[in-house]
Scaffold this motif. Structure first.
Motif, short mmCIF file in Angstrom:
data_model
loop_
_atom_site.label_atom_id
_atom_site.label_comp_id
_atom_site.label_asym_id
_atom_site.label_seq_id
_atom_site.Cartn_x
_atom_site.Cartn_y
_atom_site.Cartn_z
N LEU A 159 -1.49 -4.37 -6.25
CA LEU A 159 -0.87 -4.11 -5.17
C LEU A 159 0.55 -4.73 -5.24
N ALA A 181 -6.29 2.75 4.42
CA ALA A 181 -5.47 1.99 3.39
C ALA A 181 -6.41 0.69 3.18
N TRP A 224 -7.33 0.63 -0.73
CA TRP A 224 -6.61 -0.49 -1.63
C TRP A 224 -7.39 -1.61 -1.71
N VAL A 247 -0.21 5.47 0.88
CA VAL A 247 -0.69 5.61 2.30
C VAL A 247 0.36 6.09 3.12
N MET A 281 0.98 -1.03 -0.03
CA MET A 281 0.04 -0.03 -0.15
C MET A 281 0.81 1.13 -0.13
#
Length: 453
Positions: free
Chosen positions: A178, A90, A94, A68, A65
């Motif tokens: 990701l 987050a 995400w 963030v 992530m």
């Protein structure tokens, strides 16, 4: 006037340098940004409907992530006392925004973040839903723990409102951002004691967690259809198979033999009746290359349909194992309809095969009628295909040679005996069918000689 010209030229040169320098800085910065993207990211998730809510438990590495701003303290440690807001942010940015859940055909509303917390990489609580739920709703890590944010895991519990826990649910996880390679290990728990596991890569599209039989059937028909069209080795085998035999009766005999044979090994392998050793897939790949090479050589030397269909049946058994390898990852989408999915995949393969033949046979007829003599064309095409198959065979045999050959134990010997018995039975049936075919051909020939000329 000359000085003014020099000033103008220098100004233009400086204005051109600025974008160039900026572009150079951007290019140099790109590797650093790309370096921050994790290469492999594993996401663990549980989906469980309970009454009027659906619970989604997710575990994601914090290092995935990247946008963030997690609060830190000291030498870059995660400030756990002030991290709750950023963790929830987050989780929304995400995960929740990139996971679509459906009840029937209706997309569920945005979920509520019930819990969000940090865990250690060594934590094993996501081995089961009960352990994961107890962990996420249990005590948090102490605020004074020294943990670098890149070494932590984000555990989140989402609650979605639903109409009934007996509904049909689907999910589309769009979590490929990701990492460079993202794997989602998803487990769906529709009833007590029932767990359906999925291993999803990248963006798998819409995944029906408990598909109806017709939904599973359609997915596997489509999968089989495109598999045969994308399999170059299977297409070359079909080409070699039909180059010298293009009459309707011959095609029916050859295609039927190939279909029956690969259906046997495909279904048997799906029910775990075939070897599961590491050396088996490269062995099958090598044998497929050999099958293409053999067909090409036989086309050059000459063949007859009586022998060709028997050889086709034998090689069809080999190709069926290859189909089963392609099917392994897809079987997770079958739900409780394994046999239906297998038959549907097989149907898709046959439809793709039929499409290839519909295009291939007329193309060969045109080629041999207008461009090149049939015998010469058969030799040229077969030599070209055989040359490709030879290279495949040597490359695959080289890979196969790197695997240690197994030492037969009692269980492996039992499997080998079962397959040997099956092959002997099939060989007997093939011998009987061949005899019946020859006898029928002789009767037709005899009847034709009795007809008045």
């Amino acid at each position: 006037m000359l000085d003014a010209g020099k000033i103008l030229v220098n100004t233009l040169m400086r204005s051109m340098r600025i974008p160039s320098v900026a572009a150079l800085i951007l290019v140099l910065a790109l590797p650093a940004v790309a370096h921050d993207i994790p290469a492999d990211v594993r996401v663990n998730a549980f989906v469980k409907p309970e009454g009027q809510r659906l619970r989604l438990l997710v575990r994601v590495p914090l290092k995935a992530m990247r946008e963030v701003d997690f609060p830190r303290r000291g030498a870059g440690f995660l400030d756990l006392a002030r991290a709750d807001a950023s963790l929830r942010n987050a989780a929304t940015l995400w995960i929740a925004d990139n996971v679509d859940l459906y009840e029937g055909d209706v997309r569920l509303a945005h979920p509520r973040v019930a819990e969000a917390r940090v865990s250690l990489e060594s934590d094993k609580s996501f081995a089961s839903y009960e352990q994961a739920l107890a962990h996420v709703t249990g005590p948090r890590l102490p605020d004074n723990m020294e943990l670098y944010w890149e070494q932590g895991l984000l555990d989140v519990l989402f609650d979605y409102p639903i109409g009934s826990d007996r509904s049909d649910f689907s999910i589309r996880p769009r979590l490929e951002r990701l990492g460079l390679r993202t794997t989602v290990v998803l487990r769906f728990l529709p009833d007590a004691g029932v767990v359906r596991a999925f291993d999803l890569h990248g963006d798998p599209g819409l995944v029906r967690l408990a598909p109806r039989w017709h939904q599973a059937a359609w997915r596997f028909v489509e999968s089989g259809f495109f598999h045969i069209l994308e399999g170059t080795d299977h297409l070359l085998f079909l080409l070699c198979l039909v180059i010298p035999f293009r009459k309707f009766g011959q095609l029916v005999l050859l295609v039927t033999a190939f279909t029956v044979a690969h259906s046997i090994t495909l279904i048997a392998s799906a029910y775990n009746l075939g070897p599961d050793a590491l050396w088996f897939p490269p062995l099958i790949e090598t044998l497929i290359a050999i099958s293409i090479l053999y067909m090409a050589i036989e086309n050059v030397l000459g063949s007859n349909v009586g022998r060709r269909w028997l050889i086709t049946f034998g090689f069809g058994l080999v190709h069926g194992f290859a189909f089963s390898f392609a099917l392994r990852e897809t079987l997770q989408f079958a739900g409780s309809h394994l046999l239906t999915s297998l038959l549907s995949f097989n149907l898709g393969v046959e439809l793709g095969q039929l499409l290839v033949l519909v295009l291939l046979v007329p193309a060969l007829e045109i080629l041999f009628r207008f461009l090149v003599a049939e015998r010469l064309g058969t030799v040229i095409l077969s030599v070209l295909v055989g040359h490709t198959a030879w290279h495949w065979m040597t490359e695959r045999a080289d890979r196969l040679s790197k695997f240690p050959w197994p030492v037969l134990d009692a269980s492996q010997l039992a499997v080998a005996v079962r397959w040997l018995m099956g092959v002997l039975i099939l060989a007997g049936l093939a011998w009987f069918a061949r005899g019946a075919f020859r006898q029928r051909a002789r009767r037709r020939q005899h009847q034709s000689t009795l007809l008045p000329k």
